[in-house]
Design a protein around this motif. Sequence first.
Motif, short mmCIF file in Angstrom:
data_model
loop_
_atom_site.label_atom_id
_atom_site.label_comp_id
_atom_site.label_asym_id
_atom_site.label_seq_id
_atom_site.Cartn_x
_atom_site.Cartn_y
_atom_site.Cartn_z
N LEU A 1 -17.80 -59.98 -95.69
CA LEU A 1 -18.16 -61.38 -95.48
C LEU A 1 -18.89 -61.94 -96.69
O LEU A 1 -18.62 -63.06 -97.13
CB LEU A 1 -19.02 -61.53 -94.21
N ALA B 1 -16.35 -62.57 -99.34
CA ALA B 1 -15.54 -63.75 -99.01
C ALA B 1 -16.32 -65.03 -99.28
O ALA B 1 -15.78 -66.00 -99.83
CB ALA B 1 -15.09 -63.70 -97.56
N MET B 2 -17.60 -65.03 -98.93
CA MET B 2 -18.42 -66.23 -99.15
C MET B 2 -18.66 -66.47 -100.63
O MET B 2 -18.75 -67.61 -101.07
CB MET B 2 -19.73 -66.13 -98.38
N ARG C 1 -19.59 -73.13 -99.73
CA ARG C 1 -20.47 -72.02 -99.39
C ARG C 1 -21.81 -72.53 -98.85
O ARG C 1 -22.30 -72.06 -97.82
CB ARG C 1 -20.70 -71.11 -100.60
N HIS D 1 -11.46 -69.50 -94.48
CA HIS D 1 -11.37 -68.57 -95.62
C HIS D 1 -11.98 -67.21 -95.25
O HIS D 1 -11.36 -66.17 -95.49
CB HIS D 1 -12.08 -69.17 -96.84
N CYS D 2 -13.15 -67.25 -94.66
CA CYS D 2 -13.82 -65.99 -94.28
C CYS D 2 -13.02 -65.23 -93.23
O CYS D 2 -12.92 -63.99 -93.29
CB CYS D 2 -15.24 -66.27 -93.79
N GLN D 3 -12.44 -65.94 -92.27
CA GLN D 3 -11.64 -65.28 -91.25
C GLN D 3 -10.42 -64.59 -91.88
O GLN D 3 -10.06 -63.47 -91.50
CB GLN D 3 -11.18 -66.28 -90.18
N ARG E 1 -10.18 -63.43 -94.90
CA ARG E 1 -10.64 -62.28 -95.72
C ARG E 1 -11.14 -61.13 -94.88
O ARG E 1 -11.22 -60.01 -95.37
CB ARG E 1 -11.73 -62.76 -96.68
N MET E 2 -11.52 -61.40 -93.65
CA MET E 2 -12.05 -60.33 -92.80
C MET E 2 -10.90 -59.54 -92.21
O MET E 2 -10.97 -58.42 -91.88
CB MET E 2 -12.93 -60.90 -91.68
#
Length: 165
Positions: free
Chosen positions: A111, A114-115, A123, A160-162, A164-165
Amino acid sequence: MLQDTTLDIYMRYRRELVSYASGIVGDPGRAEDVVQEAYLKFRAAAGGTAIEDPVGYLYRIVRNLAFDGRRRQALERRYFGDYGEQVLEQVASQRPSPEAELIGRQQVERLRAAMAELPERTRIALEMHRLGGCKLREIAERLGISESMAHVLVKDGIKHCQRRM
């Protein structure tokens, strides 16, 4: 006669105190805990001042702590039945396994990465909203943008974070 220190008194009467407490709490292990706690209270109470009957005072502390422990046990039994200690141990053992902790740490690192990839405004908006609990209006004011733009930035950051996770 030289006045005994609190530690001298404790060490001299420890066995008798444990036996005394054990008779009240019914468990030698708990009795040891009671006597150790009593010593800490005794030492703090003495605080460099002379106590008229230090041995009697120490016994009184042990007695009070032992009865407090017994009352606490009775309450646990009342609310949890005969399974009180099992329930308390189970609650205490609900700590995540080492594997779960490792997975959690790895997810946090993913996370963070990704951030770090996000544009600065996105961000900041995401951090303010998700980590800081700020409302979209507050984010918009801070970044000098409209509320709808703040919403878009937060939504884009989450997507975006979802991914990348």
